[in-house]
Design an enzyme around this catalytic site. Structure first.
Site, PDB file in Angstrom:
ATOM      1  N   THR A   2       8.084   0.586   2.821  1.00 20.30           N
ATOM      2  CA  THR A   2       8.325   1.978   2.456  1.00 20.30           C
ATOM      3  C   THR A   2       9.573   2.102   1.604  1.00 20.30           C
ATOM      4  OG1 THR A   2       7.308   2.889   4.431  1.00 20.30           O
ATOM      5  CG2 THR A   2       8.928   4.264   3.356  1.00 20.30           C
TER       6      THR A   2
ATOM      7  N   LEU B 173       3.556   6.819  -2.200  1.00 21.22           N
ATOM      8  CA  LEU B 173       4.914   7.072  -2.679  1.00 21.22           C
ATOM      9  C   LEU B 173       5.015   7.166  -4.191  1.00 21.22           C
ATOM     10  CD1 LEU B 173       6.849   5.113   0.015  1.00 21.22           C
ATOM     11  CD2 LEU B 173       7.170   7.521  -0.572  1.00 21.22           C
TER      12      LEU B 173
ATOM     13  N   PHE C  57       0.813  -1.222   0.000  1.00 23.51           N
ATOM     14  CA  PHE C  57       0.000   0.000   0.000  1.00 23.51           C
ATOM     15  C   PHE C  57       0.845   1.271   0.000  1.00 23.51           C
ATOM     16  CE2 PHE C  57      -0.566   2.796   3.682  1.00 23.51           C
ATOM     17  CZ  PHE C  57       0.249   2.206   4.626  1.00 23.51           C
ATOM     18  N   LYS C  58       2.119   1.174   0.361  1.00 23.22           N
ATOM     19  CA  LYS C  58       2.974   2.358   0.370  1.00 23.22           C
ATOM     20  C   LYS C  58       3.023   3.021  -1.015  1.00 23.22           C
ATOM     21  CE  LYS C  58       4.685   1.585   4.635  1.00 23.22           C
ATOM     22  NZ  LYS C  58       4.015   0.326   5.046  1.00 23.22           N
ATOM     23  N   ASP C  59       2.798   2.215  -2.055  1.00 25.97           N
ATOM     24  CA  ASP C  59       2.797   2.785  -3.409  1.00 25.97           C
ATOM     25  C   ASP C  59       1.709   3.842  -3.594  1.00 25.97           C
ATOM     26  OD1 ASP C  59       4.872   1.200  -4.506  1.00 25.97           O
ATOM     27  OD2 ASP C  59       3.484  -0.466  -4.815  1.00 25.97           O
TER      28      ASP C  59
END
Ligand SMILES: *Cc1c(COP(=O)(O)O)cnc(C)c1O
Length: 495
Positions: free
Chosen positions: A146, A116, A111-113
């Site tokens: 991350t 980011l 989910f960091k995408d």
């Protein structure tokens, strides 16, 4: 109305969104928080006919008020494009009566995408707007996801460099392989001899080193953060809660105004804080369900009102949640302390000197929208197996923590409100743990053999992110002790 950003640790700080994104952290060590939470200015019905990108614009424009419409739309278009393997960007998948919001369709399958992939664009736009000539050096501590998402976002972005510190023995084999195979001359990946909290504390220390800051500026560099403390990560995360809601509305699963619950597998508290902001913007959310693994500091906090990090750090199968200092919780504490920076700072100082703080009964009262619980390793594995056997749907270990906690929540409350579970990683990122949970006979297989087997049993194509690392060469093998992080950075900058 313009939103300015205050610091959680001292009064009188008020900067524009673009400045807050550039700085990452306030100079006093505080986090930037919006001076008010804006309200959605467009109806949910209308939003339900929009694409992900359009919804993202409608949400982000309310927070990033010094970006022009054109700037923001360009950032959004560059972020949420074919890097994602589905047009929907964040699809909802129904399984066993809950809705799994799949936030893992981006470049690094976690989910960091979601944040980011847009942060680099927000940041270079901010640099341009603020006439910054220095090279921006992104410094990041990662518990696994991350790091790769930030590397993927910033690699090759002109005017930036990125340094990622990860706990050498604290990430999954696939997470590590993803990071150490990162291409790009402007990237550096370093394994530290310590855990995630050590990495995060080390990075914060570098950020608060005023002398270093001066020295870097003289040489044409300035530091910024891609960690979830950056407001430029928090704001894009609000969008998918709004999107999830309006998808349910579009599909006729809820009626306009009907409340939903949100369950979030939590580590640094960024993702669930975004849901809290969404609720405060007027999105009809009933409970914010905070799911922890065996590092259950947050569960204990919601139960007792005492945040106590003095405990053993447990390495679990959900490494991105192996965290004892949830940085973003500070934003919530600040808010429930009546936006009183002094009261908040006292607590954060106690946390760093004694490892704990307590909140007052009236502050605890403010937390009634939250429900906290945790799942241990056995329960997490059992949930993966159960959902696979009943629905054929395979969860990753983090999402399984959330799913198991949701079952506990239902058992506790008998609540029947429709529920969205944030699905934070693809099972392919944690293949070994996932397959072990499904059947112990898989333990004899090699990592990539398991990947193919997972694809077979789940009917899901092996994601590109995994295909790429099968044969990719290792490009980074640097390691250092926690007290060498600053030197490692200086070496990379040739200083
Ligand atoms: C980062 C991460 C989390 C925790 O999110 P926070 O915003 O830090 O609470 C959960 N699951 C996965 C897969 C992650 O990468």
């Amino acid at each position: 109305m313009e939103v300015l950003y205050n610091s959680t640790r001292s009064k009188g700080v008020a900067v524009k969104a673009s400045e807050a994104i550039l700085k990452g952290l306030s100079e006093d060590g505080g986090l930037f928080v919006p001076d008010h939470i804006p309200q959605l200015d467009i109806g949910l019905k209308e939003l339900s006919g929009m694409t992900y990108r359009q919804v993202a614009y409608e949400v982000m424009k309310l927070y990033l008020t010094d970006y022009t419409r054109e700037e923001l739309e360009t950032c959004i278009e560059r972020a949420y494009d074919s890097k994602f393997d589905t047009e929907e960007i964040a699809p909802l998948r129904e399984a066993d009566g809950a809705y799994y919001l799949e936030l893992f369709h981006g470049a690094t399958i976690a989910f960091k995408d979601m944040a980011l992939s847009i942060l680099p664009h927000l940041m270079i736009t901010a640099a341009r707007k603020n006439h910054v000539k220095n090279e921006i050096v992104i410094l990041t501590a990662t518990s696994g996801d991350t790091g790769k998402a930030a590397l993927a976002g910033f690699a090759g972005v002109e005017g930036t460099r990125i340094v990622v510190f990860y706990p050498k023995n604290g990430v999954s084999p696939i997470q590590e392989k993803q990071m150490v195979t990162q291409k790009g001359d402007n990237t550096l990946v370093v394994g530290i001899h310590g855990n995630f909290d050590d990495a995060q504390t080390g990075v914060k220390k570098i950020f608060s080193d005023r002398e270093l800051e001066r020295e870097l500026r003289e040489k044409g560099f300035q530091l910024s953060s891609a960690n979830s403390i950056n407001i430029g990560r928090l704001v894009p995360q609000i969008c998918y809660y709004v999107y999830a809601y309006v998808q349910l509305l579009a599909k006729g699963r809820i009626s306009e105004g009907e409340q939903i619950n949100v369950v979030v597998p939590t580590g640094n508290f960024g993702n669930i804080l975004a849901a809290f902001y969404a609720k405060n913007m007027g999105l009809p959310i009933h409970k914010l369900i905070c799911a922890s693994n065996e590092n259950k500091v947050l569960y204990d906090f919601f139960r007792t009102g005492t945040y106590d990090r003095n405990r053993e750090f447990v390495l679990t199968s959900s490494p991105s949640m192996d965290i004892l200092i949830s940085s973003n919780l500070e934003r919530l504490i600040y808010r429930i302390a009546g936006e009183d920076a002094d009261r908040n700072r006292e607590r954060m100082e106690a946390l760093s000197s004694q490892g704990l703080y307590e909140i007052s009964p009236s502050m605890k009262e403010e937390l009634k929208d939250f429900y906290g619980n945790y799942a241990d390793e056995k329960e997490t594995a059992a949930e993966i197996k159960r959902l696979y056997q009943t629905c054929g749907y395979v969860l990753d270990t983090h999402t399984a923590v959330a799913s198991a906690v949701y079952r506990k929540y239902i058992a506790d409350t008998h609540d029947t409100v429709r529920t969205v579970i944030a699905s934070t990683a693809s099972p392919f990122k944690f293949t070994r743990r996932v397959m072990d949970a499904i059947d112990e006979r898989y333990s004899a297989m090699g990592d990539f053999e398991l990947v193919d087997e997972l694809s077979k049993i789940s009917g899901v194509k092996v994601p590109k992110a995994i295909e790429e690392i099968r044969t990719a060469p290792v490009l980074h093998n640097k390691q250092c002790d926690v007290d060498e992080m600053k030197d490692t950075l200086m070496e990379f900058l040739d200083l």
